[in-house]
Design a protein around this motif. Structure first.
Motif, PDB file in Angstrom:
ATOM      1  N   PHE A  47      60.851  61.049  26.543  1.00 58.01           N
ATOM      2  CA  PHE A  47      60.664  62.435  26.132  1.00 58.01           C
ATOM      3  C   PHE A  47      61.695  63.287  26.834  1.00 58.01           C
ATOM      4  O   PHE A  47      61.940  63.119  28.028  1.00 58.01           O
ATOM      5  N   SER A  48      62.301  64.171  26.080  1.00 57.42           N
ATOM      6  CA  SER A  48      63.219  65.144  26.650  1.00 57.42           C
ATOM      7  C   SER A  48      62.939  66.483  26.003  1.00 57.42           C
ATOM      8  O   SER A  48      62.891  66.572  24.779  1.00 57.42           O
ATOM      9  N   PRO A  49      62.742  67.525  26.806  1.00 57.64           N
ATOM     10  CA  PRO A  49      62.518  68.838  26.204  1.00 57.64           C
ATOM     11  C   PRO A  49      63.769  69.347  25.487  1.00 57.64           C
ATOM     12  O   PRO A  49      63.692  70.222  24.654  1.00 57.64           O
ATOM     13  N   ASP A  50      64.915  68.747  25.793  1.00 52.13           N
ATOM     14  CA  ASP A  50      66.171  69.090  25.137  1.00 52.13           C
ATOM     15  C   ASP A  50      66.205  68.398  23.784  1.00 52.13           C
ATOM     16  O   ASP A  50      66.085  67.183  23.693  1.00 52.13           O
ATOM     17  N   ALA A  51      66.360  69.149  22.713  1.00 56.64           N
ATOM     18  CA  ALA A  51      66.316  68.571  21.360  1.00 56.64           C
ATOM     19  C   ALA A  51      67.521  67.691  21.065  1.00 56.64           C
ATOM     20  O   ALA A  51      67.495  66.904  20.137  1.00 56.64           O
ATOM     21  N   THR A  54      69.767  62.591  24.856  1.00 54.89           N
ATOM     22  CA  THR A  54      69.396  62.461  26.251  1.00 54.89           C
ATOM     23  C   THR A  54      70.006  61.176  26.793  1.00 54.89           C
ATOM     24  O   THR A  54      70.120  60.183  26.083  1.00 54.89           O
TER      25      THR A  54
END
Length: 128
Positions: A47-51, A54
């Motif tokens: 999971f990465s909050p950056d769309a 990653t």
């Protein structure tokens, strides 16, 4: 060794790691698991909050096709049936959303039983 099973007497779902009971989830919090589970998943998740891309590694950061010693793996995958007996899974489906970033492979071999190799480096020249 990791084992999750349903206690037939109390209906609670137990977690055992390395032969030790770590804890349980009370039956009342799982209305959909009153009798059994309909699906079981093994593997990794990123999971990465950056769309965007990653560079977070999944597992060891190596792709499944790199095999033993490189890629992360889970072996001797089994499911607990309604009689609390361990059996190999009857159908192993593979899910990956970005197979050039992360991937998964399955197989069945000797004392490894049913296994999966999974993982990947994330951001790389072939990862969109």
């Amino acid at each position: 060794d990791i084992l999750v099973w349903k206690d037939r007497a109390g209906g609670n779902w137990w977690l055992q790691v390395g032969g030790y009971n770590v804890g349980y989830w009370p039956s009342y919090i799982f209305s959909d698991l009153a009798h059994s589970a309909s699906a079981i998943m093994w593997g990794g998740e990123i999971f990465s909050p950056d769309a965007g891309q990653t560079s977070t590694h999944m597992g060891s950061g190596h792709f499944p096709n790199e095999g033993f010693g490189k890629a992360s793996h889970i072996k001797n995958i089994q499911v607990v049936n309604s009689s609390n007996c361990l059996n190999p899974p009857s159908d192993v489906g593979l899910i990956t959303e970005r197979n050039n970033c992360y991937n998964v492979q399955t197989g069945n071999y000797g004392d490894w039983g049913t296994y999966i190799y999974y993982g990947g480096p994330g951001n790389n020249p072939n990862c969109p």
